[in-house]
Design a protein around this motif. Structure first.
Motif, PDB file in Angstrom:
ATOM      1  N   MET A  47       0.854  -1.168   0.000  1.00 29.36           N
ATOM      2  CA  MET A  47       0.000   0.000   0.000  1.00 29.36           C
ATOM      3  C   MET A  47       0.902   1.234   0.000  1.00 29.36           C
ATOM      4  SD  MET A  47      -2.709   1.067   3.019  1.00 29.36           S
ATOM      5  CE  MET A  47      -3.770  -0.277   2.631  1.00 29.36           C
ATOM      6  N   LYS A  48       0.559   2.198  -0.798  1.00 24.92           N
ATOM      7  CA  LYS A  48       1.340   3.432  -0.877  1.00 24.92           C
ATOM      8  C   LYS A  48       1.178   4.241   0.404  1.00 24.92           C
ATOM      9  CE  LYS A  48       2.678   2.821  -5.133  1.00 24.92           C
ATOM     10  NZ  LYS A  48       4.009   2.430  -5.435  1.00 24.92           N
ATOM     11  N   THR A  49       2.161   5.095   0.665  1.00 25.35           N
ATOM     12  CA  THR A  49       2.217   5.830   1.926  1.00 25.35           C
ATOM     13  C   THR A  49       0.958   6.662   2.189  1.00 25.35           C
ATOM     14  OG1 THR A  49       4.624   5.894   1.804  1.00 25.35           O
ATOM     15  CG2 THR A  49       3.567   7.483   3.266  1.00 25.35           C
ATOM     16  N   LYS A  50       0.510   7.437   1.212  1.00 29.96           N
ATOM     17  CA  LYS A  50      -0.669   8.285   1.436  1.00 29.96           C
ATOM     18  C   LYS A  50      -1.912   7.453   1.724  1.00 29.96           C
ATOM     19  CE  LYS A  50       0.762  12.169  -1.445  1.00 29.96           C
ATOM     20  NZ  LYS A  50       0.391  12.963  -2.621  1.00 29.96           N
ATOM     21  N   LYS A  51      -2.048   6.347   1.018  1.00 35.15           N
ATOM     22  CA  LYS A  51      -3.207   5.472   1.261  1.00 35.15           C
ATOM     23  C   LYS A  51      -3.103   4.848   2.651  1.00 35.15           C
ATOM     24  CE  LYS A  51      -5.972   1.897  -0.875  1.00 35.15           C
ATOM     25  NZ  LYS A  51      -6.152   1.007  -2.013  1.00 35.15           N
ATOM     26  N   TYR A  52      -1.903   4.461   3.022  1.00 36.66           N
ATOM     27  CA  TYR A  52      -1.663   3.895   4.353  1.00 36.66           C
ATOM     28  C   TYR A  52      -2.055   4.906   5.429  1.00 36.66           C
ATOM     29  CZ  TYR A  52       0.936   2.287   8.446  1.00 36.66           C
ATOM     30  OH  TYR A  52       1.292   1.904   9.713  1.00 36.66           O
ATOM     31  N   LEU A  53      -1.557   6.139   5.294  1.00 40.47           N
ATOM     32  CA  LEU A  53      -1.864   7.175   6.275  1.00 40.47           C
ATOM     33  C   LEU A  53      -3.356   7.535   6.256  1.00 40.47           C
ATOM     34  CD1 LEU A  53       1.246   9.472   5.701  1.00 40.47           C
ATOM     35  CD2 LEU A  53       0.804   8.031   7.708  1.00 40.47           C
ATOM     36  N   GLY A  54      -3.976   7.420   5.100  1.00 45.56           N
ATOM     37  CA  GLY A  54      -5.387   7.769   4.951  1.00 45.56           C
ATOM     38  C   GLY A  54      -6.350   6.763   5.555  1.00 45.56           C
ATOM     39  N   GLN A  55      -5.826   5.666   6.098  1.00 47.90           N
ATOM     40  CA  GLN A  55      -6.693   4.658   6.712  1.00 47.90           C
ATOM     41  C   GLN A  55      -7.528   5.236   7.855  1.00 47.90           C
ATOM     42  OE1 GLN A  55      -5.006   0.411   7.042  1.00 47.90           O
ATOM     43  NE2 GLN A  55      -3.249   1.778   7.267  1.00 47.90           N
ATOM     44  N   ILE A  56      -6.980   6.193   8.580  1.00 44.63           N
ATOM     45  CA  ILE A  56      -7.715   6.773   9.704  1.00 44.63           C
ATOM     46  C   ILE A  56      -9.006   7.414   9.211  1.00 44.63           C
ATOM     47  CG2 ILE A  56      -7.679   8.576  11.484  1.00 44.63           C
ATOM     48  CD1 ILE A  56      -4.669   7.979  11.823  1.00 44.63           C
ATOM     49  N   GLU A  57      -8.902   8.214   8.153  1.00 45.89           N
ATOM     50  CA  GLU A  57     -10.096   8.867   7.614  1.00 45.89           C
ATOM     51  C   GLU A  57     -11.073   7.826   7.063  1.00 45.89           C
ATOM     52  OE1 GLU A  57     -11.387  12.531   4.677  1.00 45.89           O
ATOM     53  OE2 GLU A  57      -9.310  11.900   4.722  1.00 45.89           O
ATOM     54  N   ARG A  58     -10.551   6.807   6.395  1.00 43.47           N
ATOM     55  CA  ARG A  58     -11.415   5.758   5.859  1.00 43.47           C
ATOM     56  C   ARG A  58     -12.160   5.037   6.979  1.00 43.47           C
ATOM     57  NH1 ARG A  58     -12.788   2.469   1.771  1.00 43.47           N
ATOM     58  NH2 ARG A  58     -12.755   0.218   2.094  1.00 43.47           N
ATOM     59  N   TYR A  59     -11.454   4.687   8.049  1.00 46.70           N
ATOM     60  CA  TYR A  59     -12.116   4.040   9.187  1.00 46.70           C
ATOM     61  C   TYR A  59     -13.160   4.961   9.812  1.00 46.70           C
ATOM     62  CZ  TYR A  59      -9.251  -0.201   9.509  1.00 46.70           C
ATOM     63  OH  TYR A  59      -8.661  -1.419   9.276  1.00 46.70           O
ATOM     64  N   ASN A  60     -12.846   6.257   9.922  1.00 44.49           N
ATOM     65  CA  ASN A  60     -13.823   7.220  10.452  1.00 44.49           C
ATOM     66  C   ASN A  60     -15.123   7.156   9.650  1.00 44.49           C
ATOM     67  OD1 ASN A  60     -12.731   8.525  12.704  1.00 44.49           O
ATOM     68  ND2 ASN A  60     -11.549   9.932  11.453  1.00 44.49           N
ATOM     69  N   ARG A  61     -14.993   7.159   8.323  1.00 45.01           N
ATOM     70  CA  ARG A  61     -16.181   7.127   7.473  1.00 45.01           C
ATOM     71  C   ARG A  61     -16.916   5.799   7.596  1.00 45.01           C
ATOM     72  NH1 ARG A  61     -14.477  10.413   2.013  1.00 45.01           N
ATOM     73  NH2 ARG A  61     -13.992  12.339   3.109  1.00 45.01           N
ATOM     74  N   MET A  62     -16.175   4.706   7.637  1.00 43.06           N
ATOM     75  CA  MET A  62     -16.799   3.394   7.770  1.00 43.06           C
ATOM     76  C   MET A  62     -17.575   3.293   9.084  1.00 43.06           C
ATOM     77  SD  MET A  62     -13.669   1.096   6.231  1.00 43.06           S
ATOM     78  CE  MET A  62     -14.377  -0.496   6.609  1.00 43.06           C
ATOM     79  N   ILE A  63     -16.998   3.822  10.150  1.00 46.72           N
ATOM     80  CA  ILE A  63     -17.679   3.820  11.450  1.00 46.72           C
ATOM     81  C   ILE A  63     -18.937   4.685  11.397  1.00 46.72           C
ATOM     82  CG2 ILE A  63     -17.467   4.620  13.847  1.00 46.72           C
ATOM     83  CD1 ILE A  63     -14.498   3.620  13.676  1.00 46.72           C
ATOM     84  N   GLU A  64     -18.831   5.830  10.747  1.00 47.71           N
ATOM     85  CA  GLU A  64     -20.004   6.707  10.605  1.00 47.71           C
ATOM     86  C   GLU A  64     -21.121   6.002   9.840  1.00 47.71           C
ATOM     87  OE1 GLU A  64     -21.153  10.846   8.317  1.00 47.71           O
ATOM     88  OE2 GLU A  64     -19.075  10.561   8.958  1.00 47.71           O
ATOM     89  N   PHE A  65     -20.780   5.328   8.730  1.00 44.12           N
ATOM     90  CA  PHE A  65     -21.790   4.618   7.948  1.00 44.12           C
ATOM     91  C   PHE A  65     -22.409   3.471   8.752  1.00 44.12           C
ATOM     92  CE2 PHE A  65     -19.274   5.940   3.957  1.00 44.12           C
ATOM     93  CZ  PHE A  65     -19.975   7.130   3.855  1.00 44.12           C
ATOM     94  N   LYS A  66     -21.584   2.719   9.454  1.00 40.77           N
ATOM     95  CA  LYS A  66     -22.079   1.586  10.245  1.00 40.77           C
ATOM     96  C   LYS A  66     -22.959   2.085  11.393  1.00 40.77           C
ATOM     97  CE  LYS A  66     -21.436  -2.164   9.631  1.00 40.77           C
ATOM     98  NZ  LYS A  66     -22.278  -3.162   8.918  1.00 40.77           N
ATOM     99  N   GLU A 114     -24.000  -4.350  15.678  1.00 37.12           N
ATOM    100  CA  GLU A 114     -23.232  -3.869  16.832  1.00 37.12           C
ATOM    101  C   GLU A 114     -21.883  -4.565  16.913  1.00 37.12           C
ATOM    102  OE1 GLU A 114     -25.992  -4.590  20.016  1.00 37.12           O
ATOM    103  OE2 GLU A 114     -26.786  -2.538  19.933  1.00 37.12           O
ATOM    104  N   GLN A 115     -21.847  -5.865  16.651  1.00 39.06           N
ATOM    105  CA  GLN A 115     -20.581  -6.604  16.672  1.00 39.06           C
ATOM    106  C   GLN A 115     -19.654  -6.121  15.559  1.00 39.06           C
ATOM    107  OE1 GLN A 115     -19.374  -8.705  18.981  1.00 39.06           O
ATOM    108  NE2 GLN A 115     -21.201  -8.149  20.112  1.00 39.06           N
ATOM    109  N   GLU A 116     -20.215  -5.885  14.383  1.00 39.82           N
ATOM    110  CA  GLU A 116     -19.418  -5.368  13.269  1.00 39.82           C
ATOM    111  C   GLU A 116     -18.842  -3.994  13.620  1.00 39.82           C
ATOM    112  OE1 GLU A 116     -21.920  -5.375   9.801  1.00 39.82           O
ATOM    113  OE2 GLU A 116     -22.228  -7.536   9.912  1.00 39.82           O
ATOM    114  N   LEU A 117     -19.660  -3.158  14.255  1.00 39.15           N
ATOM    115  CA  LEU A 117     -19.205  -1.826  14.646  1.00 39.15           C
ATOM    116  C   LEU A 117     -18.094  -1.911  15.687  1.00 39.15           C
ATOM    117  CD1 LEU A 117     -19.488   1.243  14.431  1.00 39.15           C
ATOM    118  CD2 LEU A 117     -21.326   1.119  16.135  1.00 39.15           C
ATOM    119  N   LYS A 118     -18.238  -2.787  16.665  1.00 37.23           N
ATOM    120  CA  LYS A 118     -17.188  -2.959  17.685  1.00 37.23           C
ATOM    121  C   LYS A 118     -15.875  -3.407  17.053  1.00 37.23           C
ATOM    122  CE  LYS A 118     -20.203  -4.013  21.584  1.00 37.23           C
ATOM    123  NZ  LYS A 118     -20.682  -5.035  22.515  1.00 37.23           N
TER     124      LYS A 118
END
Length: 144
Positions: free
Chosen positions: A1-20, A64-68
């Motif tokens: 995984m490229k560096t920017k994509k690697y670092l961008g995981q935080i934002e991606r997880y934030n969005r995934m958590i928001e959607f879930k 709920e389990q998926e979100l946890k």
């Protein structure tokens, strides 16, 4: 995984958590409608012994389990990425990467906060990504 994509995981997880979280909210609202409509006594046509309310409760528990699990992966990724960014020697590089990838701020917002031009922030960001890549390699593995 490229560096920017690697670092961008935080934002991606934030969005995934928001959607879930929104999905879970919708499931809970639907369960309330089922309960208040009195349709919890209606059997599902498939021959399943569960009623609609029970089915909704199972869906909610699964969500709920998926979100946890998602939150756990997010926290692990965030801790690891922050720890790696903290190893950068240049304070400006550390600041820009933290603001961009940990706080999920735009280049324009970072520039305004630090009283720099957007062009200057972009230059610092490029240098910071280069420094990060030199420290940790060109291809980073997924955190979790």
């Amino acid at each position: 995984m490229k560096t920017k994509k690697y670092l961008g995981q935080i934002e991606r997880y934030n969005r995934m958590i928001e959607f879930k979280t929104n999905e879970l909210k919708t499931l809970r609202e639907m369960a309330l409608v089922i309960k208040s409509s009195g349709s919890d006594d209606m059997k599902i046509q498939s021959g399943s012994p569960k009623n609609k309310l029970e089915e909704s409760c199972i869906e909610i528990a699964d969500a709920e389990q998926e979100l946890k699990a998602l939150i756990s992966r997010f926290l692990n990724a965030k801790r690891k990425i922050i720890s790696e960014i903290e190893q950068l020697e240049d304070t400006n590089e550390y600041t820009v990467l933290t603001m961009r990838y940990v706080e999920c701020r735009s280049m324009r917002d970072i520039a305004e906060s630090l009283n720099y031009s957007v062009k200057n922030i972009e230059r610092i960001h490029s240098k910071a990504v280069e420094s990060f890549t030199l420290m940790y390699g060109k291809e980073k593995d997924l955190v979790c």
